[in-house]
Design a protein around this motif. Structure first.
Motif, PDB file in Angstrom:
ATOM      1  N   PHE A 378       0.854  -1.190   0.000  1.00 56.31           N
ATOM      2  CA  PHE A 378       0.000   0.000   0.000  1.00 56.31           C
ATOM      3  C   PHE A 378       0.885   1.233   0.000  1.00 56.31           C
ATOM      4  O   PHE A 378       2.046   1.181   0.393  1.00 56.31           O
ATOM      5  N   THR A 379       0.323   2.351  -0.475  1.00 57.90           N
ATOM      6  CA  THR A 379       0.969   3.644  -0.258  1.00 57.90           C
ATOM      7  C   THR A 379      -0.004   4.499   0.530  1.00 57.90           C
ATOM      8  O   THR A 379      -1.228   4.381   0.372  1.00 57.90           O
ATOM      9  N   ALA A 380       0.552   5.327   1.400  1.00 56.64           N
ATOM     10  CA  ALA A 380      -0.266   6.188   2.253  1.00 56.64           C
ATOM     11  C   ALA A 380       0.083   7.633   1.948  1.00 56.64           C
ATOM     12  O   ALA A 380       1.253   7.996   1.883  1.00 56.64           O
ATOM     13  N   THR A 381      -0.951   8.440   1.738  1.00 51.98           N
ATOM     14  CA  THR A 381      -0.753   9.868   1.500  1.00 51.98           C
ATOM     15  C   THR A 381      -1.550  10.632   2.549  1.00 51.98           C
ATOM     16  O   THR A 381      -2.746  10.384   2.727  1.00 51.98           O
ATOM     17  N   PHE A 382      -0.873  11.533   3.220  1.00 52.13           N
ATOM     18  CA  PHE A 382      -1.494  12.257   4.321  1.00 52.13           C
ATOM     19  C   PHE A 382      -1.626  13.724   3.956  1.00 52.13           C
ATOM     20  O   PHE A 382      -0.724  14.334   3.391  1.00 52.13           O
ATOM     21  N   GLN A 383      -2.778  14.248   4.288  1.00 47.22           N
ATOM     22  CA  GLN A 383      -2.977  15.681   4.100  1.00 47.22           C
ATOM     23  C   GLN A 383      -3.219  16.311   5.461  1.00 47.22           C
ATOM     24  O   GLN A 383      -4.152  15.903   6.178  1.00 47.22           O
ATOM     25  N   SER A 384      -2.368  17.263   5.807  1.00 46.16           N
ATOM     26  CA  SER A 384      -2.508  17.855   7.139  1.00 46.16           C
ATOM     27  C   SER A 384      -3.754  18.730   7.176  1.00 46.16           C
ATOM     28  O   SER A 384      -4.238  19.202   6.145  1.00 46.16           O
ATOM     29  N   GLY A 385      -4.279  18.964   8.340  1.00 49.13           N
ATOM     30  CA  GLY A 385      -5.563  19.614   8.477  1.00 49.13           C
ATOM     31  C   GLY A 385      -5.471  21.101   8.629  1.00 49.13           C
ATOM     32  O   GLY A 385      -4.456  21.674   8.248  1.00 49.13           O
ATOM     33  N   PRO A 386      -6.489  21.672   9.217  1.00 45.64           N
ATOM     34  CA  PRO A 386      -7.631  20.912   9.718  1.00 45.64           C
ATOM     35  C   PRO A 386      -8.747  20.762   8.667  1.00 45.64           C
ATOM     36  O   PRO A 386      -8.952  21.705   7.927  1.00 45.64           O
ATOM     37  N   PRO A 387      -9.441  19.636   8.689  1.00 45.66           N
ATOM     38  CA  PRO A 387      -9.057  18.440   9.423  1.00 45.66           C
ATOM     39  C   PRO A 387      -8.063  17.628   8.608  1.00 45.66           C
ATOM     40  O   PRO A 387      -8.091  17.708   7.377  1.00 45.66           O
ATOM     41  N   PRO A 388      -7.190  16.836   9.267  1.00 43.92           N
ATOM     42  CA  PRO A 388      -6.265  15.997   8.508  1.00 43.92           C
ATOM     43  C   PRO A 388      -7.022  14.866   7.818  1.00 43.92           C
ATOM     44  O   PRO A 388      -8.136  14.527   8.232  1.00 43.92           O
ATOM     45  N   ALA A 389      -6.436  14.309   6.776  1.00 41.12           N
ATOM     46  CA  ALA A 389      -7.075  13.194   6.074  1.00 41.12           C
ATOM     47  C   ALA A 389      -5.999  12.242   5.569  1.00 41.12           C
ATOM     48  O   ALA A 389      -4.878  12.657   5.287  1.00 41.12           O
ATOM     49  N   LEU A 390      -6.377  10.970   5.487  1.00 38.57           N
ATOM     50  CA  LEU A 390      -5.440   9.942   5.040  1.00 38.57           C
ATOM     51  C   LEU A 390      -6.024   9.220   3.838  1.00 38.57           C
ATOM     52  O   LEU A 390      -7.202   8.850   3.840  1.00 38.57           O
ATOM     53  N   HIS A 391      -5.180   9.051   2.805  1.00 44.52           N
ATOM     54  CA  HIS A 391      -5.605   8.267   1.648  1.00 44.52           C
ATOM     55  C   HIS A 391      -4.696   7.053   1.501  1.00 44.52           C
ATOM     56  O   HIS A 391      -3.474   7.190   1.547  1.00 44.52           O
ATOM     57  N   LEU A 392      -5.288   5.888   1.350  1.00 45.86           N
ATOM     58  CA  LEU A 392      -4.508   4.669   1.154  1.00 45.86           C
ATOM     59  C   LEU A 392      -4.830   4.067  -0.203  1.00 45.86           C
ATOM     60  O   LEU A 392      -5.999   3.911  -0.556  1.00 45.86           O
ATOM     61  N   ALA A 393      -3.777   3.771  -0.951  1.00 44.05           N
ATOM     62  CA  ALA A 393      -3.931   2.993  -2.189  1.00 44.05           C
ATOM     63  C   ALA A 393      -3.409   1.600  -1.870  1.00 44.05           C
ATOM     64  O   ALA A 393      -2.226   1.422  -1.589  1.00 44.05           O
ATOM     65  N   VAL A 394      -4.317   0.619  -1.881  1.00 43.39           N
ATOM     66  CA  VAL A 394      -3.989  -0.715  -1.391  1.00 43.39           C
ATOM     67  C   VAL A 394      -4.018  -1.718  -2.535  1.00 43.39           C
ATOM     68  O   VAL A 394      -4.975  -1.769  -3.307  1.00 43.39           O
ATOM     69  N   SER A 395      -2.947  -2.500  -2.613  1.00 44.54           N
ATOM     70  CA  SER A 395      -2.874  -3.577  -3.597  1.00 44.54           C
ATOM     71  C   SER A 395      -3.095  -4.893  -2.856  1.00 44.54           C
ATOM     72  O   SER A 395      -2.468  -5.132  -1.821  1.00 44.54           O
ATOM     73  N   TYR A 396      -3.999  -5.722  -3.355  1.00 50.39           N
ATOM     74  CA  TYR A 396      -4.319  -6.947  -2.627  1.00 50.39           C
ATOM     75  C   TYR A 396      -4.450  -8.124  -3.584  1.00 50.39           C
ATOM     76  O   TYR A 396      -4.549  -7.965  -4.797  1.00 50.39           O
ATOM     77  N   LEU A 397      -4.431  -9.312  -3.019  1.00 50.51           N
ATOM     78  CA  LEU A 397      -4.619 -10.531  -3.800  1.00 50.51           C
ATOM     79  C   LEU A 397      -6.065 -10.589  -4.271  1.00 50.51           C
ATOM     80  O   LEU A 397      -6.978 -10.362  -3.473  1.00 50.51           O
ATOM     81  N   ALA A 398      -6.254 -10.940  -5.533  1.00 48.90           N
ATOM     82  CA  ALA A 398      -7.612 -11.001  -6.072  1.00 48.90           C
ATOM     83  C   ALA A 398      -8.495 -11.874  -5.177  1.00 48.90           C
ATOM     84  O   ALA A 398      -8.107 -12.977  -4.784  1.00 48.90           O
ATOM     85  N   GLY A 399      -9.638 -11.343  -4.833  1.00 49.39           N
ATOM     86  CA  GLY A 399     -10.592 -12.083  -4.020  1.00 49.39           C
ATOM     87  C   GLY A 399     -10.321 -11.995  -2.520  1.00 49.39           C
ATOM     88  O   GLY A 399     -11.079 -12.544  -1.724  1.00 49.39           O
ATOM     89  N   ARG A 400      -9.216 -11.318  -2.122  1.00 45.05           N
ATOM     90  CA  ARG A 400      -8.856 -11.286  -0.702  1.00 45.05           C
ATOM     91  C   ARG A 400      -8.861  -9.876  -0.119  1.00 45.05           C
ATOM     92  O   ARG A 400      -8.392  -9.689   0.991  1.00 45.05           O
ATOM     93  N   GLY A 401      -9.333  -8.882  -0.854  1.00 47.60           N
ATOM     94  CA  GLY A 401      -9.313  -7.514  -0.345  1.00 47.60           C
ATOM     95  C   GLY A 401     -10.713  -7.033  -0.030  1.00 47.60           C
ATOM     96  O   GLY A 401     -11.621  -7.230  -0.826  1.00 47.60           O
TER      97      GLY A 401
END
Ligand SMILES: [Zn+2]
Length: 447
Positions: A378-401
């Motif tokens: 995964f990669t995580a991108t954070f945006q400081s606030g206010p309010p702060p926010a977090l975005h995750l781009a997640v790579s997973y095994l097909a059928g397991r996410g």
């Protein structure tokens, strides 16, 4: 009276002895299977004086940086504290140059970009002798996870001569093992298929990349690969990742600590898994208070600072790593006299400011996310606030996410404040996001 002083004789080692002991003893000019700390200290002090004198004579940076220091006045290891620190900025600026030999004496250059930092990269320069010294450390350190006759898959980049994968492959041949240079597993499913064909006894790789390959190797109900041991290096290892990997492959997990600045190799844990045994005849490691720079009391945590004792190309004297750890007290269960560095507790200034006095690190997210069985990267991108926010781009095994499972795992993490706005992008391609090296939380500019 005989000269032998029984009380100071090292304990006779059994066949479980740490292979780094005999290697280090040999480097100290001793024939025995091990050495005494006093022998090592004598060597370190002499090597320290020689390194300081060499740097002053040959490195334009150190000539100025160490003005007023007399190498002959260093009478004990603790006198090292008279030397000023060398910082990442000194290395990046390289003006005056740190290099202490002519460019023609250099056989390998590594440029390190630091994410989130503008300006020139850090450049590290190595001579052929220094590359050979690292290969030698690998050849002996790899005797902890590997044995002669083993087949060892390498998941580090190795196409370039002098790269970590290339040196490790050569080192494994030195110890009588067969290297399988798989390279960086950009497509972990393909690397998993390669491992299924090659049937390695041992796998060496970066933590997230190795878990990705392990998860692909077990995907779709395939019989698990029988890997006896794994060596993880190049990034921190989350406990959840370690447990998942050990379970998937039924393997014993060893960890290596090092960085390019150290000449790649720093220390490796033994079968007792109680800290990294350091490459002490070539590296003098101190722990200092990050704020004051003063040495901490023995066994206390602080910043890892190291001094190269043998390097002549680009010596580093009291280099501040930014890594946080401590030297473990007492003797390891393996009996080795080599000092042990504890697993890192973090990095100085690592992570992002959550705005409530807490920081969130990639290690916190790793701990939560790699506990889920389908997560590849995964990669995580954070945006400081206010309010702060977090975005995750997640790579997973097909059928397991599952977004629900990911949100639940993060909600359970003590590191994340409840109510932190979280967005997810999911990909079932099961690919790795990054290249090798340390991962981090990215910071997005405010809109
Ligand atoms: Zn040990």
């Amino acid at each position: 009276m005989g000269k032998a002083c029984i009380g100071q004789q090292p304990v006779t080692m059994t066949d479980t002895a740490n292979p780094l002991d005999a290697w280090t003893a040999g480097k100290l000019g001793l024939a025995g299977p091990t050495f005494r700390r006093a022998d090592l200290h004598d060597h370190q002090l002499a090597a320290l004086r020689a390194s300081v004198a060499w740097a002053q004579q040959h490195s334009p940076f150190y000539r100025r940086h160490l003005a007023g220091i007399d190498a002959n006045e260093l009478r004990r290891i603790a006198d090292l504290q008279r030397l000023p620190f060398t910082t990442t900025d000194d290395l990046r600026r390289h003006d005056p140059p740190l290099l202490a030999v002519s460019q023609s004496a250099i056989s390998h250059v590594v440029s390190l970009e630091t994410s989130g930092t503008s300006g020139p990269p850090k450049r590290l320069y190595f001579t052929p002798e220094e590359q050979a010294a690292t290969r030698d450390f690998f050849a002996h350190g790899m005797r902890l996870p590997a044995r002669p006759g083993d087949r060892v898959a390498i998941l580090f980049p190795g196409a370039r001569p002098g790269s970590v994968g290339d040196l490790l492959a050569a080192a494994l041949e030195d110890l009588g093992a067969t290297p399988i240079l798989a390279g960086w597993p950009a497509d972990p499913a393909a690397t998993a298929a390669l491992l299924r064909r090659e049937r390695p006894d041992v796998v060496a790789g970066a933590p997230v990349a190795t878990l990705a390959v392990a998860r692909h190797s077990a995907a779709g109900g395939q019989a698990p690969l029988a890997v006896r041991s794994v060596l993880l290096s190049a990034d921190h290892v989350a406990g959840s990742l370690r447990r998942s990997l050990a379970e998937l492959w039924g393997c014993e997990i060893f960890e290596h600590y090092g960085m390019t600045e150290m000449g790649l190799g720093g220390g490796v844990d033994c079968a007792a898994h109680a800290g990294y045994h350091l490459r002490e005849h070539e590296l003098l490691v101190e722990i200092v208070d990050p704020a004051s720079g003063a040495p901490v009391l023995p066994g206390q945590p602080g910043e890892v600072v190291f001094t190269t004792l043998q390097r002549r190309g680009l010596p580093l004297l009291r280099y501040r790593t930014g890594d946080l750890s401590r030297l473990l007290p007492g003797t390891c269960a393996c009996g080795s006299p080599l000092a042990r560095l504890a697993r890192l507790s973090g990095r100085l200034g690592a992570g992002v400011d959550l705005g409530d006095g807490r920081r969130l690190t990639i290690a916190d997210l790793d701990e939560a996310l790699f506990a889920l069985p389908g997560i590849i990267d995964f990669t995580a991108t954070f945006q400081s606030g206010p309010p702060p926010a977090l975005h995750l781009a997640v790579s997973y095994l097909a059928g397991r996410g599952s977004p629900t499972a990911i949100r639940a795992a993060l909600a359970d993490s003590p590191a994340l404040p409840s109510g932190l706005p979280l967005t997810l992008t999911l990909s079932s391609a099961g690919r790795l996001h990054g290249r090798s090296g340390k991962r981090t939380i990215l910071e997005a500019a405010r809109p």
